[in-house]
Design a protein around this motif. Structure first.
Motif, mmCIF file in Angstrom:
data_model
loop_
_atom_site.group_PDB
_atom_site.id
_atom_site.type_symbol
_atom_site.label_atom_id
_atom_site.label_comp_id
_atom_site.label_asym_id
_atom_site.label_seq_id
_atom_site.Cartn_x
_atom_site.Cartn_y
_atom_site.Cartn_z
ATOM 1 N N ASP A 162 0.900 -1.210 -0.033
ATOM 2 C CA ASP A 162 -0.010 0.005 0.235
ATOM 3 C C ASP A 162 1.419 1.158 -0.253
ATOM 4 N N GLY A 163 2.138 1.185 0.580
ATOM 5 C CA GLY A 163 2.869 2.364 0.156
ATOM 6 C C GLY A 163 4.112 2.337 0.382
ATOM 7 N N GLU A 164 5.326 3.539 1.344
ATOM 8 C CA GLU A 164 6.290 3.110 0.026
ATOM 9 C C GLU A 164 7.460 1.899 0.090
ATOM 10 N N TYR A 165 8.040 0.486 -0.924
ATOM 11 C CA TYR A 165 8.443 -0.914 -0.637
ATOM 12 C C TYR A 165 9.923 -0.725 -1.927
ATOM 13 N N VAL A 166 10.715 -1.543 -1.526
ATOM 14 C CA VAL A 166 11.716 -2.073 -1.859
ATOM 15 C C VAL A 166 12.465 -3.183 -2.709
ATOM 16 N N SER A 167 12.115 -4.198 -3.646
ATOM 17 C CA SER A 167 12.005 -5.217 -2.691
ATOM 18 C C SER A 167 13.832 -5.429 -3.792
ATOM 19 N N LEU A 168 14.014 -6.110 -2.654
ATOM 20 C CA LEU A 168 15.329 -6.501 -2.424
ATOM 21 C C LEU A 168 16.434 -7.865 -3.117
ATOM 22 N N GLY A 169 15.120 -8.582 -3.575
ATOM 23 C CA GLY A 169 15.079 -9.597 -4.141
ATOM 24 C C GLY A 169 14.721 -11.006 -3.618
ATOM 25 N N LYS A 170 14.510 -11.625 -4.506
ATOM 26 C CA LYS A 170 13.914 -13.291 -4.737
ATOM 27 C C LYS A 170 14.509 -13.941 -2.964
ATOM 28 N N LEU A 171 13.638 -14.674 -1.999
ATOM 29 C CA LEU A 171 14.241 -14.978 -0.804
ATOM 30 C C LEU A 171 15.073 -16.135 -1.208
ATOM 31 N N LYS A 172 16.149 -16.190 -1.240
ATOM 32 C CA LYS A 172 16.934 -17.084 -0.579
ATOM 33 C C LYS A 172 16.913 -18.347 -0.757
ATOM 34 N N GLY A 173 16.282 -18.320 0.682
ATOM 35 C CA GLY A 173 16.244 -19.469 0.902
ATOM 36 C C GLY A 173 15.176 -19.181 2.044
ATOM 37 N N ASN A 174 14.110 -20.688 1.765
ATOM 38 C CA ASN A 174 13.291 -19.980 2.889
ATOM 39 C C ASN A 174 13.958 -20.445 5.110
ATOM 40 N N LYS A 175 14.346 -21.117 4.923
ATOM 41 C CA LYS A 175 15.262 -21.208 6.370
ATOM 42 C C LYS A 175 16.892 -20.837 6.499
ATOM 43 N N GLY A 176 17.317 -20.675 7.398
ATOM 44 C CA GLY A 176 18.864 -19.687 7.626
ATOM 45 C C GLY A 176 18.870 -18.601 8.109
#
Length: 186
Positions: free
Chosen positions: A135-149
């Motif tokens: 809804d507001g301002e956001y920056v995508s930092l990229g794809k999640l590298k892994g769902n754990k760790g």
């Protein structure tokens, strides 16, 4: 007459089967349900941290210790939204002046199109927080590298990290937050 009915029904059955196969194929591609049972663990070190077994050099009394390593500017704990999510988030300034968002001990579900977003949205608990981050301002930092760790996501140089107050594990495919953390300034 009976023969005509059989001839007409065969193309209908073949057409119906083709529609079902296409529908199932699209559903599998779109939802990717097998990812719910697949974990991807990523363990990255924080950039600029040199591990050594030697004791740190002594700083003469009365002098401040030099800030040569990474500095945590803000941090928070992940809360669950669409999927159970836990772990810590840190906004870190590295020795070279660049910034990273660091996820530590992340544990969430895998998904078809997960991203790490730095946002200005407030973190809300429960269903009220599922859809607020776009809804507001956001920056995508990229794809999640892994769902754990533990993993790092570099901020672009032209981004002022002070303008953002939260981090979301965002599913781009379904426009929903898996989990998020409010960033409290250090």
């Amino acid at each position: 007459m009976g023969r005509v009915r059989k001839v007409l029904s065969r193309p209908l059955v073949i057409g119906a089967l083709a529609v079902v196969v296409a529908g199932v194929s699209f559903g599998l591609y779109w939802f990717q349900p097998w990812k719910l049972w697949q974990d991807e663990t990523v363990e990255e070190a924080l950039p600029g941290v040199v591990e050594t077994s030697a004791p740190p050099a002594a700083v003469p009394s009365g002098q401040p210790s030099p800030a040569t390593g990474p500095q945590t500017l803000a941090s928070g704990e992940l809360i669950s939204h669409e999927h159970a999510t836990s772990g810590a988030v840190k906004l870190v300034r590295l020795a070279d002046g660049s910034h990273v968002v660091r996820l530590e001990k992340l544990d969430t579900s895998n998904g078809p199109d997960l991203r790490v977003w730095l946002t200005d949205a407030p973190v809300k608990e429960g269903k009220a927080g599922w859809h607020v981050f776009d809804d507001g301002e956001y920056v995508s930092l990229g794809k999640l590298k892994g769902n754990k760790g533990s993993q790092n996501y570099a901020l672009p140089d032209d981004i002022d990290p002070a303008r953002y107050t939260s981090v979301s594990i965002w599913c781009d495919r379904f426009d929903v937050s898996f989990g998020a953390a409010e960033l409290a300034r250090a």
